[in-house]
Scaffold this active site. Sequence first.
Site, PDB file in Angstrom:
ATOM      1  N   ASP A  26      32.550 -11.856   0.234  1.00 17.98           N
ATOM      2  CA  ASP A  26      32.197 -13.260   0.330  1.00 17.98           C
ATOM      3  C   ASP A  26      33.408 -14.008   0.886  1.00 17.98           C
ATOM      4  O   ASP A  26      34.533 -13.491   0.868  1.00 17.98           O
ATOM      5  CB  ASP A  26      31.808 -13.788  -1.048  1.00 17.98           C
ATOM      6  CG  ASP A  26      31.323 -15.220  -1.001  1.00 17.98           C
ATOM      7  OD1 ASP A  26      30.491 -15.534  -0.130  1.00 17.98           O
ATOM      8  OD2 ASP A  26      31.783 -16.037  -1.826  1.00 17.98           O
ATOM      9  N   ASP A  28      33.902 -18.129   0.904  1.00 17.02           N
ATOM     10  CA  ASP A  28      34.280 -19.293   0.107  1.00 17.02           C
ATOM     11  C   ASP A  28      34.578 -18.875  -1.328  1.00 17.02           C
ATOM     12  O   ASP A  28      33.731 -18.300  -2.008  1.00 17.02           O
ATOM     13  CB  ASP A  28      33.156 -20.338   0.114  1.00 17.02           C
ATOM     14  CG  ASP A  28      32.952 -20.974   1.475  1.00 17.02           C
ATOM     15  OD1 ASP A  28      33.941 -21.426   2.056  1.00 17.02           O
ATOM     16  OD2 ASP A  28      31.805 -21.008   1.943  1.00 17.02           O
TER      17      ASP A  28
END
Length: 342
Positions: A26, A28
């Site tokens: 991922d 963010d």
Amino acid sequence: MSERSRTRPGASAAALSAAYDTALLDLDGVVYAGGEAIAHAVDALLAARDGGMRLAYVTNNALRPPDAVAAHLTELGVPSAADDVINSAQAVARLISEQVPAGSRVLVIGGEGLRVALRERGLVPVESADDAPAAVVQGYGGPGLPWGRFAEACYAIARGVPWFASNTDLTIPSARGIAPGNGAAVEVVRIATGAEPQVAGKPLPPMHRETILRTGAVRPLVVGDRLDTDIEGAFNGGVDSLLVLTGVTDGALLLAAPPEHRPTYVDADLRGMLTGQPEVSAGDGGFRCGGWSAAARGGELVLEGEGGSLDGLRALCAAAWSDAGDGVCAADAGKALSRLGM
């Protein structure tokens, strides 16, 4: 121990970067926050890649196209190409293309990432409900998305046009704190229309399928900061996961996680990819990790011993998850977490 029956964090004698062929990362809250690299992230990623691990960046944020994300990663110090980035715009574009004819018009409520992904699938992005769209797609459009875009979606959906959403993350990290995500915008349209979108992003299967198709990963490790997207997505895909505590998940949320939100491994940040993971052992009515022992007693999680805070958290996870079974642990963990400075 399978993901379906996880009652304690997993162990790995080898560094995770050696035990898995591909990291599905991922962005963010894991690699960066508010556009700035998270501490230790760049060095850890470079070391993992130099050791032979493939790095793929998997994000629910549909705002930017893959080449823009890759350019950003390169600026941060992790040279990347567009093929290294998989986003929810690509997953939802594939989902739409399987349900409407090639060349169909699609009303876009969101950013350039959606338009690029739709064109890649032979679909035509349009801006108005009056452009005879065959579908409506909604993705994160940034803080400047005009309110009138939601109205366009509502007009088309009211006419029976099928509605798709890239993802339903309610929040997104920013440099100034937690901001509304695409899920909050989806709720606006849902409330106004009473309709339900087809959703492609994490934690749902279309996103995992898109990721595996594009990376060819054989033994992937999902690396994320969110239990309800990254970790649940790994659970749904039947693959292992590493939770890093650099984003939205804290110790209390982790201890209360139901089975589908329980990661295989837990670490402070991306340096956890470069090391093994310690064993959490059962015995004497509790669980041990490092110098810590944890147990659920009388409605409270009790932590005894000393050592690194992460080992204490791992022991607490085993006590909480075992006590909860398939439910959510109701034991008070406040005192135990305070001992760990969490």
